[in-house]
Design a protein around this motif. Structure first.
Motif, PDB file in Angstrom:
ATOM      1  N   ALA A   9       0.799  -1.235   0.000  1.00 16.64           N
ATOM      2  CA  ALA A   9       0.000   0.000   0.000  1.00 16.64           C
ATOM      3  C   ALA A   9       0.829   1.281   0.000  1.00 16.64           C
ATOM      4  N   THR A  10       2.106   1.194   0.364  1.00 21.89           N
ATOM      5  CA  THR A  10       2.930   2.402   0.423  1.00 21.89           C
ATOM      6  C   THR A  10       4.400   2.017   0.414  1.00 21.89           C
ATOM      7  N   SER A  11       5.233   2.934  -0.057  1.00 21.32           N
ATOM      8  CA  SER A  11       6.676   2.785   0.143  1.00 21.32           C
ATOM      9  C   SER A  11       7.002   3.218   1.562  1.00 21.32           C
ATOM     10  N   VAL A  12       8.073   2.664   2.104  1.00 20.54           N
ATOM     11  CA  VAL A  12       8.487   2.995   3.474  1.00 20.54           C
ATOM     12  C   VAL A  12       9.855   3.669   3.410  1.00 20.54           C
ATOM     13  N   TYR A  13       9.957   4.851   4.011  1.00 21.41           N
ATOM     14  CA  TYR A  13      11.179   5.643   3.942  1.00 21.41           C
ATOM     15  C   TYR A  13      11.873   5.641   5.299  1.00 21.41           C
ATOM     16  N   LEU A  14      12.806   4.701   5.453  1.00 21.31           N
ATOM     17  CA  LEU A  14      13.631   4.679   6.653  1.00 21.31           C
ATOM     18  C   LEU A  14      14.802   5.644   6.456  1.00 21.31           C
ATOM     19  N   VAL A  15      15.527   5.915   7.524  1.00 19.71           N
ATOM     20  CA  VAL A  15      16.583   6.912   7.464  1.00 19.71           C
ATOM     21  C   VAL A  15      17.630   6.568   6.410  1.00 19.71           C
ATOM     22  N   ASP A  16      18.015   5.300   6.324  1.00 22.91           N
ATOM     23  CA  ASP A  16      19.141   4.924   5.463  1.00 22.91           C
ATOM     24  C   ASP A  16      18.740   4.124   4.235  1.00 22.91           C
ATOM     25  N   ARG A  17      17.433   3.943   4.007  1.00 21.21           N
ATOM     26  CA  ARG A  17      16.994   3.139   2.867  1.00 21.21           C
ATOM     27  C   ARG A  17      15.517   3.372   2.573  1.00 21.21           C
ATOM     28  N   VAL A  18      15.125   3.002   1.362  1.00 20.19           N
ATOM     29  CA  VAL A  18      13.718   3.054   0.961  1.00 20.19           C
ATOM     30  C   VAL A  18      13.265   1.635   0.665  1.00 20.19           C
ATOM     31  N   VAL A  19      12.104   1.272   1.182  1.00 20.54           N
ATOM     32  CA  VAL A  19      11.495  -0.017   0.848  1.00 20.54           C
ATOM     33  C   VAL A  19      10.325   0.302  -0.083  1.00 20.54           C
ATOM     34  N   PRO A  20      10.512   0.118  -1.399  1.00 23.41           N
ATOM     35  CA  PRO A  20       9.519   0.602  -2.362  1.00 23.41           C
ATOM     36  C   PRO A  20       8.264  -0.256  -2.421  1.00 23.41           C
ATOM     37  N   MET A  21       7.173   0.387  -2.830  1.00 25.12           N
ATOM     38  CA  MET A  21       5.916  -0.335  -3.016  1.00 25.12           C
ATOM     39  C   MET A  21       5.985  -1.209  -4.270  1.00 25.12           C
ATOM     40  N   LEU A  22       6.729  -0.751  -5.275  1.00 29.03           N
ATOM     41  CA  LEU A  22       6.835  -1.455  -6.549  1.00 29.03           C
ATOM     42  C   LEU A  22       8.255  -1.974  -6.738  1.00 29.03           C
ATOM     43  N   PRO A  23       8.421  -3.074  -7.472  1.00 32.37           N
ATOM     44  CA  PRO A  23       9.774  -3.563  -7.771  1.00 32.37           C
ATOM     45  C   PRO A  23      10.602  -2.497  -8.479  1.00 32.37           C
ATOM     46  N   GLU A  24      11.921  -2.602  -8.352  1.00 32.20           N
ATOM     47  CA  GLU A  24      12.832  -1.571  -8.856  1.00 32.20           C
ATOM     48  C   GLU A  24      12.685  -1.334 -10.351  1.00 32.20           C
ATOM     49  N   VAL A  25      12.418  -2.372 -11.122  1.00 32.76           N
ATOM     50  CA  VAL A  25      12.308  -2.218 -12.566  1.00 32.76           C
ATOM     51  C   VAL A  25      11.193  -1.240 -12.940  1.00 32.76           C
ATOM     52  N   LEU A  26      10.196  -1.103 -12.058  1.00 35.19           N
ATOM     53  CA  LEU A  26       9.113  -0.144 -12.291  1.00 35.19           C
ATOM     54  C   LEU A  26       9.389   1.195 -11.618  1.00 35.19           C
ATOM     55  N   CYS A  27       9.664   1.171 -10.307  1.00 39.79           N
ATOM     56  CA  CYS A  27       9.735   2.431  -9.549  1.00 39.79           C
ATOM     57  C   CYS A  27      10.928   3.288  -9.956  1.00 39.79           C
ATOM     58  N   ASN A  28      12.051   2.679 -10.322  1.00 38.71           N
ATOM     59  CA  ASN A  28      13.243   3.463 -10.660  1.00 38.71           C
ATOM     60  C   ASN A  28      13.502   3.567 -12.162  1.00 38.71           C
ATOM     61  N   PHE A  29      12.743   2.802 -12.961  1.00 37.53           N
ATOM     62  CA  PHE A  29      13.030   2.801 -14.393  1.00 37.53           C
ATOM     63  C   PHE A  29      11.765   3.050 -15.223  1.00 37.53           C
ATOM     64  N   ALA A  30      10.937   2.042 -15.427  1.00 42.12           N
ATOM     65  CA  ALA A  30       9.816   2.171 -16.365  1.00 42.12           C
ATOM     66  C   ALA A  30       8.859   3.302 -15.997  1.00 42.12           C
ATOM     67  N   CYS A  31       8.536   3.432 -14.706  1.00 41.58           N
ATOM     68  CA  CYS A  31       7.554   4.438 -14.279  1.00 41.58           C
ATOM     69  C   CYS A  31       8.200   5.767 -13.872  1.00 41.58           C
ATOM     70  N   SER A  32       9.490   5.786 -13.716  1.00 43.58           N
ATOM     71  CA  SER A  32      10.172   6.993 -13.270  1.00 43.58           C
ATOM     72  C   SER A  32      10.356   7.957 -14.444  1.00 43.58           C
ATOM     73  N   LEU A  33       9.936   9.212 -14.277  1.00 39.65           N
ATOM     74  CA  LEU A  33       9.973  10.199 -15.359  1.00 39.65           C
ATOM     75  C   LEU A  33      11.389  10.754 -15.496  1.00 39.65           C
ATOM     76  N   ARG A  34      12.274   9.898 -15.938  1.00 35.92           N
ATOM     77  CA  ARG A  34      13.689  10.248 -16.040  1.00 35.92           C
ATOM     78  C   ARG A  34      13.919  11.157 -17.253  1.00 35.92           C
ATOM     79  N   PRO A  35      14.935  12.016 -17.169  1.00 34.07           N
ATOM     80  CA  PRO A  35      15.170  12.958 -18.275  1.00 34.07           C
ATOM     81  C   PRO A  35      15.546  12.242 -19.567  1.00 34.07           C
ATOM     82  N   ASP A  36      15.099  12.863 -20.669  1.00 38.31           N
ATOM     83  CA  ASP A  36      15.447  12.398 -22.020  1.00 38.31           C
ATOM     84  C   ASP A  36      14.890  11.016 -22.338  1.00 38.31           C
ATOM     85  N   GLU A  37      13.744  10.675 -21.715  1.00 39.95           N
ATOM     86  CA  GLU A  37      13.075   9.409 -22.013  1.00 39.95           C
ATOM     87  C   GLU A  37      11.580   9.651 -22.199  1.00 39.95           C
TER      88      GLU A  37
END
Length: 742
Positions: free
Chosen positions: A332-360
């Motif tokens: 239901a949510t990502s969890v933001y601890l002090v030294d790490r993030v536990v994402p709601m979605l797998p990395e391939v989505l949250c950091n790549f496919a769904c992330s509005l990265r520049p020049d993509e």
């Protein structure tokens, strides 16, 4: 005529008249006694002879009174006649169902919907109920119909959880697992063959296997070894496990995500509004990896502006009914601890496919506004788009542009604030977009404040971490114009999307915030009066105006964090629901969460509902979405608790290097066992135990929020300035112990 006795009066018949108050007391005592019998055996029924025997009533007058009272209680529907002449307590009449909240001292409170006061349960009456359990509680007769209610747990209806975090203590043929949560008042007994490889001192996850009636401790089985206490990864995983939050993805979910088609196809683009030619950029934290929102800017021929709020189209990839969607919903949510993030979605989505990265090129869901120079929305379009972000800014970089404009300098981002660590020149059209958006955002913000919005710019404590994640320093995050620019356009999009669907009168997911409780505001007012402040609580407008003035006035002062924290505590909690009541804190009649689907599941639900209604689908089942809203609210609360625990852990770890040092602080909390002090320079909070204050015997005065010395009358009150010495740091308990310095 004979004289009457002084304690009696004669009636018209000449017979002595009974003392009414004595008769009333006798009647009340008999009624209580009847209930004590019936409620002690709620499943059984009794005739008057059986009740009389249990109450040791043998004389005829009292037996007659008993029969009379049984008939009257039945007529008043306070008891029920099961069979002819056989009576039973009405089920649940003095039993309540609620959630158990266990304190660190071992006692509990049952929170019951509809009751103004919680029901106190002493530790010896918990009867194997644990923190968070759904329970049935019996309220003792002497506490009924009073402000204070006290009772005993009669039944555990549903366990809140059966897995706990603890530390293994080995014995010869068995072990105990000592829970890390102070609210868990019993250890777990684990047989040697149930340890699954755990060794003495290991931090583990243990599951309740059985809890026999005559056993003090539940039988457990070790399910997972987290590591050795004190190691940072162990502690962070322990925090997550304590709240039932996962820190890894199941292999099958990761595999499913990796097989998704992540390509941008001509066929899909044809179904969307193509906005790739519009000037588009993101503004996010310097260390962000997931960019779920972007802004586009275009000057129109009529002098107005076209401003797009573009949000990652997570629902394009995360389809209902898939294991990916199920996992996202459960988290239901990502969890933001002090030294790490536990994402709601797998990395391939949250950091790549769904992330509005520049020049993509990216699939997005957008709210596109036509706005005039007064920041008024002239027109709105909502739907699926494809966009292309040309620039990525950190907040510090966008802030540098805004600040350089104030003094008329060029627009080159210095290396120290640049995300590239090199000086960056910004094109004129991007500078113009940022400055115009900032001007419009300031106008939107002023309008919100005039309508009664409350601004909580609470100091956010952050840590400088070394390469191993250890804290080396503390700094305070400040919200400047660049942060507020993004905030205002996200608020605008959330509000307008909610208004758009509300007009359809169809099921939707709202983010609501109820009005604050009047008693809490009065208590808050009493505390801030110690600093010379006050609130005008005459009506809603005076309350919000004076509260905003207060929050502005305390900025930069030693009491700011305390006042900000207490102000937030006096407010209701924002939640998700299908039943809209508006958002008090933002002064919005309609509000939702549309702008962060990478990290919040309710936003995914909002996107799905929006697309259904844009396609003219009928209203969706309200009950189904209300259940999902409640789950999302609960998971949000758990994640926030885990985040607070990680901050507390890091504070303790940071203060380990400052043992025996002295600091100035402010009393931030007062309880019967001591005072909590927040250090002014770093906001770390610790406890001064009442028993360690040696100059007097101190007791807790609830009215004053103070510890009061019995001999001297000396007080330690909320908001008082004190000097402390760091006495002890306990990473295991995430606890700082201070002692006062005169």
């Amino acid at each position: 005529m004979k004289k009457t006795n002084k304690t009696q009066k004669q009636g018209k018949s000449g017979k002595p008249k009974k003392n009414k108050s004595l008769a009333k007391r006798n009647k009340q005592e008999l009624i209580k006694a009847i209930f004590s019998v019936l409620q002690e055996h709620p499943e059984e029924s009794f005739n008057y002879k059986q009740i009389a025997a249990k109450l040791h009533i043998t004389d005829a007058p009292r037996r007659d009174m008993l029969v009379k009272q049984l008939v009257q209680l039945k007529e008043k529907k306070r008891i029920v006649e099961i069979d002819r002449g056989k009576y039973q307590a009405i089920p649940m009449q003095h039993y309540y169902v609620g959630t158990l909240d266990v304190s660190a001292r071992g006692n509990g409170y049952v929170i019951v919907d509809g009751l103004d006061n919680d029901i106190f349960v002493a530790q010896n009456f918990l009867n194997k109920a644990l923190h968070g359990d759904l329970v049935e509680v019996y309220v003792f007769p002497r506490f009924r119909n009073r402000n204070k209610m006290e009772g005993e747990i009669s039944k555990v209806l549903e366990r809140n959880k059966v897995r706990f975090v603890g530390t293994v203590q080995m014995h010869k043929n068995f072990a105990f697992v000592v829970p890390t949560d102070a609210r868990m008042y019993t250890d777990f007994f684990v047989l040697k063959d149930k340890l699954n490889g755990a060794q003495d001192g290991d931090r583990v996850i243990v599951r309740i296997e059985d809890w026999k009636d005559k056993s003090d401790s539940p039988m457990g089985v070790v399910e997972q070894i987290l590591g050795k206490p004190g190691e940072q990864t162990t502690e962070m995983h322990s925090i997550l496990a304590e709240y039932g939050l996962p820190y890894t993805y199941p292999e099958e979910v990761e595999a499913f995500a990796k097989k998704l088609d992540l390509s941008i196809t001509d066929e899909e683009i044809a179904r969307r509004r193509d906005m790739r030619e519009n000037l588009t950029f993101t503004i996010d934290p310097r260390d962000a990896k997931d960019f779920d929102d972007a802004l586009s800017f275009k000057l129109l021929e009529n002098g107005n502006y076209e401003i797009g709020v573009h949000i990652a189209d997570v629902s394009h990839y995360v389809k209902e009914g898939t294991i990916l969607d199920e996992e996202a919903y459960n988290r239901a949510t990502s969890v933001y601890l002090v030294d790490r993030v536990v994402p709601m979605l797998p990395e391939v989505l949250c950091n790549f496919a769904c992330s509005l990265r520049p020049d993509e090129d990216k699939y997005t869901f957008s709210a596109v506004f036509e706005m005039n120079k007064k920041a008024e929305v002239v027109d709105i379009w909502i739907g699926r788009t494809v966009t292309h972000s040309s620039f990525r800014f950190a907040y510090e970089e966008a802030q540098s542009v805004i600040e350089q404009a104030k003094v008329g300098e060029g627009y080159t981002i210095p290396a120290e604030t640049s995300i590239t660590d090199k000086e960056r020149a910004i094109p004129a059209e991007v500078v113009e977009a940022i400055l115009t958006l900032n001007t419009l955002a300031e106008k939107l913000r002023r309008k919100r404040m005039r309508l009664g919005a409350i601004t909580f710019d609470k100091v956010e404590v952050k840590f400088d971490l070394d390469e191993n994640g250890n804290p080396t320093g503390v700094y305070f995050k400040e919200s400047k114009e660049a942060n507020k620019l993004i905030e205002e356009f996200m608020l605008l999009a959330n509000r307008k999307v909610a208004e758009y669907v509300a007009k359809m009168k169809k099921t939707f997911v709202y983010r609501v915030h109820d009005e604050p409780d009047a008693d809490k505001l009065q208590q808050f007012n009493a505390v801030i009066s110690r600093f010379g402040y006050s609130l005008n609580l005459n009506n809603r407008q005076t309350t919000t105006d004076s509260l905003n003035n207060l929050l502005e006035e305390v900025k930069g002062k030693k009491e700011q964090n305390l006042v900000d924290t207490l102000a937030i505590r006096s407010m209701a909690k924002a939640t998700y629901t299908t039943k809209n009541i508006g958002h008090y804190g933002l002064a919005f009649e309609y509000y939702t969460h549309f702008t962060s689907p990478i990290r919040r599941y309710p936003d995914v639900m909002v996107h799905r509902l929006l697309q259904l209604y844009l396609d003219n689908a009928p209203s969706q089942p309200e009950a189904e979405y209300e259940t999902k809203c409640k789950h999302s609210s609960q998971m949000e609360s758990l994640a926030a608790s885990a985040e607070r625990d990680s901050i507390k852990y890091m504070q303790v770890k940071y203060m380990e290097a400052h043992k025996n040092q002295q600091f100035a602080g402010v009393i931030s909390g007062v309880t019967e066992w001591g005072i909590y002090v927040e250090i002014t320079v770093n906001k770390c909070e610790g406890l001064v135990r009442a028993r360690d204050i040696k100059d007097d015997y101190y007791t807790f005065d609830e009215q004053q929020y103070a510890l009061v010395g019995q001999a001297t009358g000396k007080t330690y009150q909320l908001g008082d300035e004190v000097m402390i010495r760091v006495k002890n740091t306990d990473l295991m308990k995430k606890q700082l112990d201070f002692e006062l310095i005169d």
